[in-house]
Design a protein around this motif. Structure first.
Motif, PDB file in Angstrom:
ATOM      1  N   ALA A   1      39.528  -6.603   3.477  1.00 30.25           N
ATOM      2  CA  ALA A   1      38.671  -4.994   4.121  1.00 30.25           C
ATOM      3  C   ALA A   1      39.193  -4.104   4.661  1.00 30.25           C
ATOM      4  N   ARG A   2      40.887  -4.299   5.344  1.00 27.83           N
ATOM      5  CA  ARG A   2      41.603  -2.638   5.569  1.00 27.83           C
ATOM      6  C   ARG A   2      41.836  -2.078   4.521  1.00 27.83           C
ATOM      7  N   ALA A   3      41.464  -2.857   3.283  1.00 31.72           N
ATOM      8  CA  ALA A   3      42.364  -2.642   1.993  1.00 31.72           C
ATOM      9  C   ALA A   3      41.368  -1.348   1.328  1.00 31.72           C
ATOM     10  N   GLY A   4      39.960  -2.335   1.633  1.00 33.23           N
ATOM     11  CA  GLY A   4      39.148  -1.300   0.628  1.00 33.23           C
ATOM     12  C   GLY A   4      38.529  -2.476   0.105  1.00 33.23           C
ATOM     13  N   LYS A   5      39.401  -3.818   0.179  1.00 36.38           N
ATOM     14  CA  LYS A   5      37.937  -4.432  -0.551  1.00 36.38           C
ATOM     15  C   LYS A   5      37.525  -5.574   0.372  1.00 36.38           C
ATOM     16  N   VAL A   6      35.961  -4.349   0.531  1.00 37.49           N
ATOM     17  CA  VAL A   6      35.033  -5.355   1.787  1.00 37.49           C
ATOM     18  C   VAL A   6      33.671  -6.695   1.207  1.00 37.49           C
ATOM     19  N   GLU A   7      34.259  -6.229  -0.200  1.00 42.24           N
ATOM     20  CA  GLU A   7      32.968  -6.942  -0.756  1.00 42.24           C
ATOM     21  C   GLU A   7      34.072  -7.954  -0.781  1.00 42.24           C
ATOM     22  N   SER A   8      34.728  -7.999  -0.714  1.00 46.19           N
ATOM     23  CA  SER A   8      35.365  -9.925  -0.988  1.00 46.19           C
ATOM     24  C   SER A   8      35.721 -10.299   0.713  1.00 46.19           C
ATOM     25  N   ALA A   9      35.957  -9.331   1.641  1.00 42.94           N
ATOM     26  CA  ALA A   9      35.766  -9.977   3.006  1.00 42.94           C
ATOM     27  C   ALA A   9      34.225 -10.304   3.642  1.00 42.94           C
TER      28      ALA A   9
END
Length: 346
Positions: A46-54
């Motif tokens: 999420a911090r790296a911008g991969k919110v969908e994965s989180a």
């Protein structure tokens, strides 16, 4: 492709269709999803911008919790003195969310606290609102069981109350307090730690051991229960540096013999984060370079078999389970956290 992007790709590749993050795809014993590992990975993604994965992982976690609701409700009505680690929720599950069928120690509490912490830090408000009932259920569960001795974060010592386990639970309850807008028991747990789990001005490993454990740094990084300049944290990090840090790598604890007691990527990254936050950038960069030296075509391992505490044990574990786990998704997540701290990314 840079190493941050490669780490993201490795994590994405090994996230199951249901949302679970496998601990390690190539290691005989790690074909499961731990709530602890997965929550740290989700927070990083999420911090790296991969919110969908989180969010996909969070949904997996809530489905698991919903499936375990009858067990949780039964525990909530059971007198505390009758509960043992055998009664606790498992910390790891099959990738589809079902219970594992083996005799490996599994009764741990830290993963559920870490899950709440990650939710509170990174889950969107609408997603939180959808799952308030389950969040409250986990809070009640953790408030009930936090004093129950259980296996520690390294799957060991079931007869103790472990400081890093309590740090994880307290961080989760603190996050839930903000989510639910009502008081939880996190302050009580921190007070217990300060009263019962401190020696010589630093944190103790557990009620069973005065040793220092590298996971104790979590109280400040990443959980932020204590400030990085709190004297308790300063003294604990000093002990980690003196007893567990060797040339960029970090041991779990001084008597560790798992694969001989090598140097752990994820713990070194945590220590690097601490130094990045305290402005000791040269130390943080040195640790980053050590981690990257061990980043090969397969990715990052769980640990590096160097400066072993007990060299005889290394071959014993290899013969029993095979080579050290690689890639370990948690190693990649913590390495990414160090990179993002050094880049100054909020």
């Amino acid at each position: 492709m840079n190493k941050l992007s490669r780490s993201i790709k490795i994590i994405e590749k090994h996230q199951s269709p249901q949302g679970a993050y496998i601990a390690s795809p190539n290691f005989s014993q790690y074909g499961y999803c731990w709530f602890r590992d997965g929550s740290f990975v989700a927070a990083t993604m999420a911090r790296a911008g991969k919110v969908e994965s989180a969010e996909k992982f969070f949904r997996w976690g809530f489905q698991v919790i919903a499936d375990q609701k009858p067990r949780i409700e039964k525990l909530l009505t059971t007198p505390g003195e009758l509960i043992t680690h055998k009664d606790l929720l498992p910390t790891r599950y099959n990738l589809n969310g079902t219970l594992t069928q083996d005799d490996w120690p599994n009764g741990q509490s830290d993963g559920y606290g870490t899950f709440l912490w990650a939710l509170g830090k990174y889950a969107p408000s609408e997603f939180i609102k959808e799952n308030l009932e389950l969040i409250e259920l986990v809070v009640r569960y953790l408030e009930k069981v936090w004093k129950i001795p259980c296996y520690d974060v390294w799957e060991e010592n079931p007869d103790g109350i472990h400081t890093s386990t309590l740090l994880s639970i307290a961080a989760g309850l603190k996050a839930a307090e903000r989510i639910l807008h009502k008081e939880t028991g996190w302050v009580e747990i921190v007070n217990f730690i300060e009263r019962k789990l401190v020696k010589d001005g630093r944190l103790r490993k557990s009620t069973l051991s005065d040793d220092v454990d590298a996971s104790l740094i979590w109280g400040a990084v990443p959980f932020e229960l204590f400030s990085i300049d709190d004297q308790l944290v300063v003294n604990t990090v000093k002990a980690i540096d003196e007893k567990l840090y060797i040339n960029g790598g970090v041991k779990r604890y001084s008597a560790d013999t798992y694969f001989g007691g090598g140097s752990w990527i994820l713990l070194a990254s945590n220590l690097g984060q601490y130094y990045a936050k305290t402005g000791e950038r040269e130390k943080a960069e040195f640790i980053k370079e050590w981690v990257e030296f061990h980043f090969d075509a397969e990715g990052l391992p769980e640990q590096v078999p160097e400066f072993l505490i007990d060299e005889r044990k290394y071959s014993e574990w290899v013969n029993q389970w095979g080579e050290i786990a690689k890639p370990l998704l948690w190693s990649h997540a913590n390495y990414m956290e160090l990179l993002l701290d050094l880049k100054g990314k909020a």
